[in-house]
Motif scaffolding. Sequence first.
Motif, PDB file in Angstrom:
ATOM      1  N   ALA A 171      33.728 -16.463 -22.022  1.00 22.85           N
ATOM      2  CA  ALA A 171      34.339 -16.770 -20.446  1.00 22.85           C
ATOM      3  C   ALA A 171      33.469 -17.695 -19.695  1.00 22.85           C
ATOM      4  N   ARG A 172      32.603 -18.306 -20.606  1.00 22.39           N
ATOM      5  CA  ARG A 172      32.084 -19.558 -19.734  1.00 22.39           C
ATOM      6  C   ARG A 172      32.473 -20.742 -20.387  1.00 22.39           C
ATOM      7  N   GLY A 173      32.143 -21.819 -19.596  1.00 19.76           N
ATOM      8  CA  GLY A 173      32.540 -23.225 -20.322  1.00 19.76           C
ATOM      9  C   GLY A 173      34.038 -23.315 -20.728  1.00 19.76           C
ATOM     10  N   LYS A 174      34.031 -23.729 -22.209  1.00 19.10           N
ATOM     11  CA  LYS A 174      35.292 -23.819 -22.615  1.00 19.10           C
ATOM     12  C   LYS A 174      35.619 -22.698 -23.684  1.00 19.10           C
ATOM     13  N   SER A 175      34.797 -21.536 -23.687  1.00 25.31           N
ATOM     14  CA  SER A 175      34.976 -20.388 -24.543  1.00 25.31           C
ATOM     15  C   SER A 175      35.883 -19.628 -24.087  1.00 25.31           C
ATOM     16  N   GLU A 176      36.514 -18.760 -24.741  1.00 24.31           N
ATOM     17  CA  GLU A 176      37.602 -17.894 -24.445  1.00 24.31           C
ATOM     18  C   GLU A 176      37.178 -16.661 -23.983  1.00 24.31           C
ATOM     19  N   ARG A 177      38.179 -15.978 -23.197  1.00 22.37           N
ATOM     20  CA  ARG A 177      37.704 -14.532 -22.389  1.00 22.37           C
ATOM     21  C   ARG A 177      37.817 -13.446 -23.462  1.00 22.37           C
ATOM     22  N   SER A 178      37.076 -12.428 -23.279  1.00 22.15           N
ATOM     23  CA  SER A 178      36.725 -11.283 -23.889  1.00 22.15           C
ATOM     24  C   SER A 178      37.151 -10.053 -23.392  1.00 22.15           C
ATOM     25  N   ALA A 179      37.122  -8.981 -23.963  1.00 26.11           N
ATOM     26  CA  ALA A 179      37.180  -7.562 -23.278  1.00 26.11           C
ATOM     27  C   ALA A 179      35.558  -6.843 -23.351  1.00 26.11           C
ATOM     28  N   ASP A 180      35.038  -7.923 -23.989  1.00 23.74           N
ATOM     29  CA  ASP A 180      33.491  -7.404 -23.981  1.00 23.74           C
ATOM     30  C   ASP A 180      32.234  -8.406 -23.555  1.00 23.74           C
ATOM     31  N   TYR A 181      31.422  -8.217 -22.472  1.00 29.84           N
ATOM     32  CA  TYR A 181      30.697  -9.373 -21.934  1.00 29.84           C
ATOM     33  C   TYR A 181      29.168  -8.743 -21.909  1.00 29.84           C
ATOM     34  N   SER A 182      29.234  -7.682 -22.990  1.00 30.43           N
ATOM     35  CA  SER A 182      27.645  -6.917 -22.956  1.00 30.43           C
ATOM     36  C   SER A 182      26.795  -7.742 -23.555  1.00 30.43           C
ATOM     37  N   PHE A 183      25.404  -7.398 -23.173  1.00 31.72           N
ATOM     38  CA  PHE A 183      24.409  -8.066 -24.075  1.00 31.72           C
ATOM     39  C   PHE A 183      24.484  -7.851 -25.540  1.00 31.72           C
ATOM     40  N   GLU A 184      24.872  -6.663 -26.305  1.00 27.55           N
ATOM     41  CA  GLU A 184      25.004  -6.592 -27.610  1.00 27.55           C
ATOM     42  C   GLU A 184      26.188  -7.755 -28.220  1.00 27.55           C
ATOM     43  N   ALA A 185      27.128  -8.035 -27.261  1.00 28.47           N
ATOM     44  CA  ALA A 185      28.237  -9.007 -27.728  1.00 28.47           C
ATOM     45  C   ALA A 185      27.529 -10.181 -27.744  1.00 28.47           C
ATOM     46  N   CYS A 186      26.676 -10.477 -26.914  1.00 25.78           N
ATOM     47  CA  CYS A 186      26.177 -11.781 -26.931  1.00 25.78           C
ATOM     48  C   CYS A 186      25.144 -12.018 -28.011  1.00 25.78           C
ATOM     49  N   LEU A 187      24.484 -10.911 -28.484  1.00 24.94           N
ATOM     50  CA  LEU A 187      23.629 -11.133 -29.608  1.00 24.94           C
ATOM     51  C   LEU A 187      24.286 -11.464 -30.859  1.00 24.94           C
ATOM     52  N   ARG A 188      25.757 -10.825 -30.986  1.00 24.58           N
ATOM     53  CA  ARG A 188      26.544 -10.967 -32.086  1.00 24.58           C
ATOM     54  C   ARG A 188      26.872 -12.475 -32.001  1.00 24.58           C
ATOM     55  N   ASP A 189      27.147 -13.056 -30.794  1.00 28.32           N
ATOM     56  CA  ASP A 189      27.587 -14.321 -30.772  1.00 28.32           C
ATOM     57  C   ASP A 189      26.576 -15.224 -31.503  1.00 28.32           C
TER      58      ASP A 189
END
Length: 255
Positions: free
Chosen positions: A54-72
């Motif tokens: 959901a930042r810049g040109k990336s798509e939205r998600s149902a999960d904005y948690s820290f763990e999701a960011c680590l998976r990214d």
Amino acid sequence: MVPVDDTALAVTDTGGTGRPVIYLNGSYADTKHWRSVIAELGDEFRHITFDERARGKSERSADYSFEACLRDIDAVLEATGAQQPIVVGWSYGALLAVHWAERNPGRAMGVVSVDGAMPYGITGEQARERIRKLFRRMRFLMPVARPLGLAARMTADQHADVNIEANELHAALAPVLDRVSCPIRYVLATGANLGGGEEEMAAVRASLDPVLASNSNIEVSARVASNHSHILRKDFLAVADAVREVAALDDHQAS
């Protein structure tokens, strides 16, 4: 666009044979903040940037948690094939960088933390309500801030949730930093931050002192005059020098 979970991330990879550097943005920021650092480092390095969910040109998600960011981070590294990167993070990105390095020993050449990843966070219900009120007051400014790379395509409450979780993780960060086995170099700003005055930010940065004393892998590369928000624009030379410092440590070990 790199698919991960229920979303897709906008990734840029300069390629080439230089040392890979992956850049992790601030909480609601996009990749444009790294332009001066990347230009200064040049083609000696391979530069990998991406926008979080959901930042810049990336798509939205149902999960904005820290763990999701680590998976990214893992998804981007897998998609690019980059091995043993230098992980450079600003603010929230620095918190991600040290957690990722601690969980993945041997995978990072080193970490550069730009005014982030310090073991200090405001916690408790009073603090959570302070953060929620701040973002609700700012909600009308978010559409203006998004094109500047300073807000995400989230609601005010979602912005607050990211900040609340980050504060709780920062408050519990000291044991994580003690366990990190790769080099970490800090570039620290001075002055205030949005939502935190000069006195509070001085206490945040001072919280790093015990960690510096207990883990020899961690050092301060530079303390610079700019504040938290402007550090990548005004003191990009210090950030680039810290990246070179980490790269030189690996060169020394190799020789």
